[in-house]
Design a protein around this motif. Sequence first.
Motif, PDB file in Angstrom:
ATOM      1  N   GLU A 264      22.277   9.180 -13.894  1.00 55.47           N
ATOM      2  CA  GLU A 264      21.252   8.713 -12.957  1.00 55.47           C
ATOM      3  C   GLU A 264      21.784   7.577 -12.096  1.00 55.47           C
ATOM      4  OE1 GLU A 264      17.982   7.907 -15.546  1.00 55.47           O
ATOM      5  OE2 GLU A 264      17.382  10.024 -15.638  1.00 55.47           O
ATOM      6  N   ARG A 265      22.583   6.711 -12.697  1.00 59.04           N
ATOM      7  CA  ARG A 265      23.076   5.550 -11.949  1.00 59.04           C
ATOM      8  C   ARG A 265      24.233   5.907 -11.006  1.00 59.04           C
ATOM      9  NH1 ARG A 265      23.627  -0.184 -12.751  1.00 59.04           N
ATOM     10  NH2 ARG A 265      22.622  -0.142 -14.771  1.00 59.04           N
ATOM     11  N   HIS A 266      25.123   6.769 -11.485  1.00 59.40           N
ATOM     12  CA  HIS A 266      26.353   6.989 -10.720  1.00 59.40           C
ATOM     13  C   HIS A 266      26.465   8.379 -10.100  1.00 59.40           C
ATOM     14  CE1 HIS A 266      27.824   3.157 -12.156  1.00 59.40           C
ATOM     15  NE2 HIS A 266      27.564   3.534 -13.397  1.00 59.40           N
ATOM     16  N   GLY A 267      25.452   9.222 -10.304  1.00 56.31           N
ATOM     17  CA  GLY A 267      25.505  10.574  -9.753  1.00 56.31           C
ATOM     18  C   GLY A 267      26.372  11.492 -10.599  1.00 56.31           C
ATOM     19  N   THR A 268      26.411  12.771 -10.216  1.00 61.36           N
ATOM     20  CA  THR A 268      27.221  13.704 -10.987  1.00 61.36           C
ATOM     21  C   THR A 268      27.898  14.673 -10.029  1.00 61.36           C
ATOM     22  OG1 THR A 268      27.226  15.224 -12.872  1.00 61.36           O
ATOM     23  CG2 THR A 268      25.304  15.319 -11.408  1.00 61.36           C
ATOM     24  N   ILE A 269      28.605  15.652 -10.557  1.00 63.09           N
ATOM     25  CA  ILE A 269      29.255  16.664  -9.732  1.00 63.09           C
ATOM     26  C   ILE A 269      28.407  17.930  -9.838  1.00 63.09           C
ATOM     27  CG2 ILE A 269      31.366  17.985  -9.320  1.00 63.09           C
ATOM     28  CD1 ILE A 269      32.925  15.743 -10.756  1.00 63.09           C
ATOM     29  N   ALA A 270      28.057  18.501  -8.700  1.00 60.80           N
ATOM     30  CA  ALA A 270      27.149  19.659  -8.689  1.00 60.80           C
ATOM     31  C   ALA A 270      27.681  20.776  -9.579  1.00 60.80           C
ATOM     32  CB  ALA A 270      26.969  20.158  -7.256  1.00 60.80           C
ATOM     33  N   GLY A 271      26.765  21.402 -10.306  1.00 60.39           N
ATOM     34  CA  GLY A 271      27.135  22.541 -11.132  1.00 60.39           C
ATOM     35  C   GLY A 271      27.599  22.183 -12.529  1.00 60.39           C
ATOM     36  N   ALA A 272      27.638  20.881 -12.844  1.00 61.05           N
ATOM     37  CA  ALA A 272      28.147  20.478 -14.162  1.00 61.05           C
ATOM     38  C   ALA A 272      27.111  20.706 -15.258  1.00 61.05           C
ATOM     39  CB  ALA A 272      28.551  19.006 -14.134  1.00 61.05           C
TER      40      ALA A 272
END
Length: 340
Positions: A264-272
Amino acid sequence: MIFRQLFDQTSGTYSYLLASRRGGEALIIDPVLEKVDRYLQLMRELDLKLVKAVDTHLHADHITGLGALRDRTHCITVMGEQSQVDVVSMRIAEGDRLTIEGISMEVLYTPGHTDDSYSFLMADRVFTGDTLLIRGTGRTDFQHGDPRAQYDSLFNKLLKLPEETQVFPGHDYKGDTVSTIGEERRFNPRLQVTSVDDYVHLMNNLNLANPKMMDVAVPANMRQGLIQAEIARRGWAVGVAEAKELIGRSDIVLVDLRERAERERHGTIAGALHAPYPDLQENIAPGGVLHELAQATGKRLLFFCAFGERSAMAVQAAQDAGLTGARHIEGGMGAWKAGG
Ligand SMILES: [Fe+2]
């Protein structure tokens, strides 16, 4: 709750082992390198699984046990986001929660002794590191120390806690083990000042000698990240550019090992796929979700986390479990973001 206050005589350091139950997950605060064998023995005796090793700040008076505990138990190492340490598994900041099974602590940023000093608050107790000691406070004359910041951490944060909150400090040199916020407010000589300027004057005139271990401990404690180089040498790491080409391919499963708050704080990589690191062993064992996904479909696992440390350990564990296609993104989200 299982709660142990452990003492290192050489440096006067207190380390704290916590778990909610026998047979459960454990967390250790401020472990000392020379005592690691003792901690491991105690955890075996109490049937505990170490999942997090946390330093309240970068220490100048002893060498941390973080790296050794990670290498021997595959636990997550945790420090504040300001810390100068090269690699830890997880960085925390004010307002985060530090959690293991059955225990959740509020993360308080309490700079002043150093600029990476944190305290950890539970319902009835607070672990204050070197910010608040029993009848003392941590020195502020090196490692980006700042008496003004420390005054703020003490008077506007820690001393605002309920009177009966127990205080467990990072050190004691007199044999005291625990105090309370109310007791320190009344009897701690450093806290009897009338203004921030008074406090700054007091702290700037202590004229203390540097800690004996400082020249050894600070550089050693800044180099705790070791494991990724070995994983890369075995060919199990991919850089950000290579990762970008792999992601989206039908034979690749991208696995995010971080906790929800980190995503939530740092975002993620789509599709993970989300598969937090503490559940890794279960997920990669036969019958586990990741094991079956990789074995049954011939897909290759591509792990990532915050800085590449958890994912490096995950690759090793997956390889050990026979998942030979497993790789990780070296440097994790930190490298991913730096790579645009
Ligand atoms: Fe310290």
